[in-house]
Design an enzyme around this catalytic site. Structure first.
Site, PDB file in Angstrom:
ATOM      1  CB  ALA A   1      59.487 -43.552 -23.264  1.00  0.00           C
TER       2      ALA A   1
ATOM      3  CB  ALA B   1      62.273 -43.891 -28.144  1.00  0.00           C
ATOM      4  CD  GLU B   2      59.471 -36.837 -26.608  1.00  0.00           C
ATOM      5  OE1 GLU B   2      59.154 -35.705 -26.713  1.00  0.00           O
ATOM      6  OE2 GLU B   2      58.998 -37.692 -25.668  1.00  0.00           O
ATOM      7  CB  SER B   3      66.766 -38.167 -26.667  1.00  0.00           C
ATOM      8  OG  SER B   3      66.140 -38.048 -25.317  1.00  0.00           O
TER       9      SER B   3
ATOM     10  CB  SER C   1      63.377 -34.690 -30.545  1.00  0.00           C
ATOM     11  OG  SER C   1      61.999 -35.085 -30.042  1.00  0.00           O
TER      12      SER C   1
END
Length: 140
Positions: free
Chosen positions: A59, A62-64, A67
């Protein structure tokens, strides 16, 4: 002046210094007109106790990448980007090697963005499917 692919990747990776991305060894490795790809090594640093990739590390990858994709493709001279929500469906386990996260836009609005992020292993097997929503807010 538009930056080259190499310059964009270097700029993104230099921004990772002293952050979670550096701790997890997340590296931006490719981008095109509508996507950004990052990779992360799978080793004991990102394992859960039974020796497979931790869903939280997936996660974070994925968020990195999501963003950063919003950051690369939006007007960040006047706006800053924040994640609003992330979901992750983990489909397969990985013990070693690298995983790759490719973020593509489903919606690129002025205020909100929605990204689809597929995490794959080195053999291109889908490991996780994630969705990230981000928001663009004025810096002033």
């Amino acid at each position: 002046m538009q930056l080259s692919k190499k310059e964009v990747l270097e700029k993104a990776n230099s921004a990772c210094k002293d952050t979670l991305m550096e701790t997890l060894n997340i590296e931006m490795v490719d981008f095109g007109d509508d996507y950004l790809t990052a990779r992360m090594p799978v080793n004991s640093r990102v394992h859960q106790p039974d020796g497979v990739l931790h869903g939280g590390a997936t996660a974070a990858l994925a968020e990195s990448v999501g963003s950063f994709a919003s950051h690369v493709f939006m007007d960040t001279e006047n706006l800053f980007i924040r994640g609003l929500e992330i979901t992750a469906n983990h489909l397969k386990s990985v013990k070693s090697g690298f995983v790759y996260a490719k973020a593509t836009f489903l919606h690129k609005g002025r205020t909100t963005q929605l990204l689809d992020i597929k995490v794959t292993d080195e053999a291109d097997n889908v490991i996780s499917v994630c969705r990230l929503s981000t928001i663009s807010l004025p810096k002033k």
